[in-house]
Design a protein around this motif. Structure first.
Motif, PDB file in Angstrom:
ATOM      1  N   ASN A   1       0.756  -1.179  -0.163  1.00 45.42           N
ATOM      2  CA  ASN A   1       0.030  -0.035   0.080  1.00 45.42           C
ATOM      3  C   ASN A   1       0.821   1.281  -0.151  1.00 45.42           C
ATOM      4  OD1 ASN A   1      -2.424  -1.276   0.279  1.00 45.42           O
ATOM      5  ND2 ASN A   1      -2.377  -1.638   2.237  1.00 45.42           N
ATOM      6  N   SER A   2       2.051   1.217   0.097  1.00 43.71           N
ATOM      7  CA  SER A   2       2.952   2.029   0.402  1.00 43.71           C
ATOM      8  C   SER A   2       3.430   2.632  -1.163  1.00 43.71           C
ATOM      9  CB  SER A   2       4.169   2.079   1.341  1.00 43.71           C
ATOM     10  OG  SER A   2       5.185   2.762   1.272  1.00 43.71           O
ATOM     11  N   SER A   3       3.872   3.586  -1.447  1.00 40.61           N
ATOM     12  CA  SER A   3       4.655   4.055  -2.658  1.00 40.61           C
ATOM     13  C   SER A   3       6.072   4.021  -2.685  1.00 40.61           C
ATOM     14  CB  SER A   3       4.450   5.615  -2.987  1.00 40.61           C
ATOM     15  OG  SER A   3       5.178   6.405  -2.088  1.00 40.61           O
ATOM     16  N   GLY A   4       6.768   3.757  -1.382  1.00 44.32           N
ATOM     17  CA  GLY A   4       7.987   3.443  -1.364  1.00 44.32           C
ATOM     18  C   GLY A   4       9.077   4.654  -1.351  1.00 44.32           C
ATOM     19  N   ILE A   5       8.161   5.827  -1.276  1.00 48.36           N
ATOM     20  CA  ILE A   5       8.963   7.246  -1.309  1.00 48.36           C
ATOM     21  C   ILE A   5       8.600   7.859  -0.186  1.00 48.36           C
ATOM     22  CG2 ILE A   5       9.174   9.420  -2.587  1.00 48.36           C
ATOM     23  CD1 ILE A   5       8.465   8.067  -5.085  1.00 48.36           C
ATOM     24  N   ASP A   6       9.776   8.380   0.745  1.00 51.43           N
ATOM     25  CA  ASP A   6       9.572   9.019   1.704  1.00 51.43           C
ATOM     26  C   ASP A   6       9.458  10.558   1.426  1.00 51.43           C
ATOM     27  OD1 ASP A   6       9.491  10.480   4.190  1.00 51.43           O
ATOM     28  OD2 ASP A   6      11.500   9.481   4.943  1.00 51.43           O
ATOM     29  N   GLN A   7       8.077  11.051   1.135  1.00 48.71           N
ATOM     30  CA  GLN A   7       7.821  12.370   0.675  1.00 48.71           C
ATOM     31  C   GLN A   7       8.577  13.532   1.582  1.00 48.71           C
ATOM     32  OE1 GLN A   7       6.607  12.457  -2.516  1.00 48.71           O
ATOM     33  NE2 GLN A   7       7.425  14.599  -2.407  1.00 48.71           N
ATOM     34  N   GLU A   8       8.107  13.118   2.725  1.00 45.40           N
ATOM     35  CA  GLU A   8       8.871  14.383   3.504  1.00 45.40           C
ATOM     36  C   GLU A   8      10.325  14.590   3.352  1.00 45.40           C
ATOM     37  OE1 GLU A   8       9.382  15.007   8.277  1.00 45.40           O
ATOM     38  OE2 GLU A   8       7.847  13.673   7.521  1.00 45.40           O
ATOM     39  N   LYS A   9      11.120  13.563   3.118  1.00 46.19           N
ATOM     40  CA  LYS A   9      12.502  13.401   2.963  1.00 46.19           C
ATOM     41  C   LYS A   9      12.824  14.257   1.636  1.00 46.19           C
ATOM     42  CE  LYS A   9      16.747  10.658   3.293  1.00 46.19           C
ATOM     43  NZ  LYS A   9      17.275   9.367   3.378  1.00 46.19           N
ATOM     44  N   VAL A  10      12.155  13.858   0.553  1.00 43.62           N
ATOM     45  CA  VAL A  10      12.408  14.420  -0.735  1.00 43.62           C
ATOM     46  C   VAL A  10      11.909  15.998  -0.754  1.00 43.62           C
ATOM     47  CG1 VAL A  10      11.331  14.382  -3.137  1.00 43.62           C
ATOM     48  CG2 VAL A  10      11.581  12.285  -2.028  1.00 43.62           C
ATOM     49  N   ASP A  11      10.973  16.276  -0.177  1.00 37.75           N
ATOM     50  CA  ASP A  11      10.693  17.940   0.192  1.00 37.75           C
ATOM     51  C   ASP A  11      11.733  18.631   0.683  1.00 37.75           C
ATOM     52  OD1 ASP A  11       8.168  17.417  -1.097  1.00 37.75           O
ATOM     53  OD2 ASP A  11       7.189  17.188   0.710  1.00 37.75           O
ATOM     54  N   LYS A  12      12.455  17.853   1.692  1.00 35.06           N
ATOM     55  CA  LYS A  12      13.489  18.451   2.433  1.00 35.06           C
ATOM     56  C   LYS A  12      14.751  18.795   1.694  1.00 35.06           C
ATOM     57  CE  LYS A  12      12.248  17.339   7.291  1.00 35.06           C
ATOM     58  NZ  LYS A  12      12.790  16.400   8.526  1.00 35.06           N
ATOM     59  N   ILE A  13      14.923  17.763   0.769  1.00 32.41           N
ATOM     60  CA  ILE A  13      16.079  17.860  -0.114  1.00 32.41           C
ATOM     61  C   ILE A  13      15.910  18.782  -1.338  1.00 32.41           C
ATOM     62  CG2 ILE A  13      17.296  16.393  -1.849  1.00 32.41           C
ATOM     63  CD1 ILE A  13      16.989  13.900   0.111  1.00 32.41           C
ATOM     64  N   LYS A  14      14.747  18.783  -1.649  1.00 31.80           N
ATOM     65  CA  LYS A  14      14.285  19.843  -2.658  1.00 31.80           C
ATOM     66  C   LYS A  14      14.400  21.459  -1.949  1.00 31.80           C
ATOM     67  CE  LYS A  14      10.803  17.307  -5.822  1.00 31.80           C
ATOM     68  NZ  LYS A  14       9.463  17.320  -6.155  1.00 31.80           N
ATOM     69  N   GLN A  15      14.107  21.311  -0.949  1.00 30.67           N
ATOM     70  CA  GLN A  15      14.118  22.784  -0.275  1.00 30.67           C
ATOM     71  C   GLN A  15      15.502  23.179  -0.086  1.00 30.67           C
ATOM     72  OE1 GLN A  15      12.067  23.283   3.244  1.00 30.67           O
ATOM     73  NE2 GLN A  15      12.510  25.286   3.588  1.00 30.67           N
ATOM     74  N   ALA A  16      16.481  21.957   0.331  1.00 31.17           N
ATOM     75  CA  ALA A  16      17.987  22.367   0.697  1.00 31.17           C
ATOM     76  C   ALA A  16      18.414  22.754  -0.797  1.00 31.17           C
ATOM     77  CB  ALA A  16      18.605  21.256   1.352  1.00 31.17           C
ATOM     78  N   ILE A  17      18.277  22.336  -1.844  1.00 33.45           N
ATOM     79  CA  ILE A  17      18.891  22.336  -3.107  1.00 33.45           C
ATOM     80  C   ILE A  17      18.509  23.716  -3.507  1.00 33.45           C
ATOM     81  CG2 ILE A  17      18.768  21.730  -5.640  1.00 33.45           C
ATOM     82  CD1 ILE A  17      18.525  18.582  -4.582  1.00 33.45           C
ATOM     83  N   ALA A  18      17.099  24.055  -3.535  1.00 34.16           N
ATOM     84  CA  ALA A  18      16.645  25.398  -3.888  1.00 34.16           C
ATOM     85  C   ALA A  18      17.402  26.403  -3.092  1.00 34.16           C
ATOM     86  CB  ALA A  18      15.064  25.453  -3.781  1.00 34.16           C
ATOM     87  N   GLU A  19      17.596  26.209  -1.984  1.00 33.40           N
ATOM     88  CA  GLU A  19      18.059  27.260  -0.914  1.00 33.40           C
ATOM     89  C   GLU A  19      19.776  27.248  -1.073  1.00 33.40           C
ATOM     90  OE1 GLU A  19      16.699  26.489   3.066  1.00 33.40           O
ATOM     91  OE2 GLU A  19      14.686  27.184   2.561  1.00 33.40           O
ATOM     92  N   GLY A  20      20.381  26.288  -1.783  1.00 29.77           N
ATOM     93  CA  GLY A  20      21.775  26.029  -1.827  1.00 29.77           C
ATOM     94  C   GLY A  20      22.491  25.536  -0.831  1.00 29.77           C
ATOM     95  N   LYS A  21      21.750  24.774   0.066  1.00 27.12           N
ATOM     96  CA  LYS A  21      22.302  24.164   1.596  1.00 27.12           C
ATOM     97  C   LYS A  21      22.571  22.796   1.291  1.00 27.12           C
ATOM     98  CE  LYS A  21      19.745  27.342   4.685  1.00 27.12           C
ATOM     99  NZ  LYS A  21      18.799  27.363   5.501  1.00 27.12           N
ATOM    100  N   TYR A  22      22.156  22.144   0.331  1.00 27.22           N
ATOM    101  CA  TYR A  22      22.383  20.598  -0.086  1.00 27.22           C
ATOM    102  C   TYR A  22      23.896  20.316  -0.362  1.00 27.22           C
ATOM    103  CZ  TYR A  22      21.440  15.853  -1.240  1.00 27.22           C
ATOM    104  OH  TYR A  22      21.540  14.552  -1.463  1.00 27.22           O
ATOM    105  N   LYS A  23      24.500  19.557   0.302  1.00 26.23           N
ATOM    106  CA  LYS A  23      26.002  19.125   0.095  1.00 26.23           C
ATOM    107  C   LYS A  23      25.938  17.732  -0.047  1.00 26.23           C
ATOM    108  CE  LYS A  23      27.749  22.945   3.113  1.00 26.23           C
ATOM    109  NZ  LYS A  23      28.449  23.275   4.288  1.00 26.23           N
ATOM    110  N   VAL A  24      26.827  17.423  -0.983  1.00 25.85           N
ATOM    111  CA  VAL A  24      26.968  15.903  -1.335  1.00 25.85           C
ATOM    112  C   VAL A  24      28.158  15.546  -0.921  1.00 25.85           C
ATOM    113  CG1 VAL A  24      27.393  14.516  -3.457  1.00 25.85           C
ATOM    114  CG2 VAL A  24      25.644  16.287  -3.782  1.00 25.85           C
ATOM    115  N   ASN A  25      28.193  14.317  -0.181  1.00 30.15           N
ATOM    116  CA  ASN A  25      29.323  13.576   0.391  1.00 30.15           C
ATOM    117  C   ASN A  25      30.091  12.940  -0.707  1.00 30.15           C
ATOM    118  OD1 ASN A  25      31.233  11.877   1.726  1.00 30.15           O
ATOM    119  ND2 ASN A  25      29.944  11.619   3.637  1.00 30.15           N
TER     120      ASN A  25
END
Length: 106
Positions: free
Chosen positions: A63-87
């Motif tokens: 019944n689950s889509s397998g996607i953590d939408q909350e986590k996806v939204d946080k990453i999108k926001q961090a990318i948009a704000e330039g705060k997302y860093k790749v290890n």
């Protein structure tokens, strides 16, 4: 030599009565055996707690889509704000791990 016909009829009737009584006993015995066998051979199913838990998890996963939408939204926001860093080291390790699993190299 004389044959007593009356006595023959009585003897035959007694034999018929005995046969009928034996048949009734056999039928009664067969019915009792059948009911006892039916009572003894009841099918039953029991599901272990692990199997019940597995069934619940399987239902939840299907019944689950397998996607953590909350986590996806946080990453999108961090990318948009330039705060997302790749290890890059972790990314490189996981790419190597993926390729070794894909091609069977360990």
């Amino acid at each position: 030599m004389a044959i007593n016909i009356n006595n023959l009829q009585n003897t035959a009737q007694v034999k018929i009565d005995k046969v009928e009584q034996n048949l009734q006993r056999q039928q009664t015995s067969a019915q009792l055996n059948a009911s006892q066998t039916a009572n003894q051979k009841q099918d039953s199913v029991s599901i272990t707690p692990q199997a019940q838990q597995f069934a619940k998890l399987t239902d939840k996963a299907s019944n689950s889509s397998g996607i953590d939408q909350e986590k996806v939204d946080k990453i999108k926001q961090a990318i948009a704000e330039g705060k997302y860093k790749v290890n890059v080291e972790q990314l490189a390790r996981r790419i190597v791990q993926f390729e070794s699993e894909l091609f069977g190299k360990k």
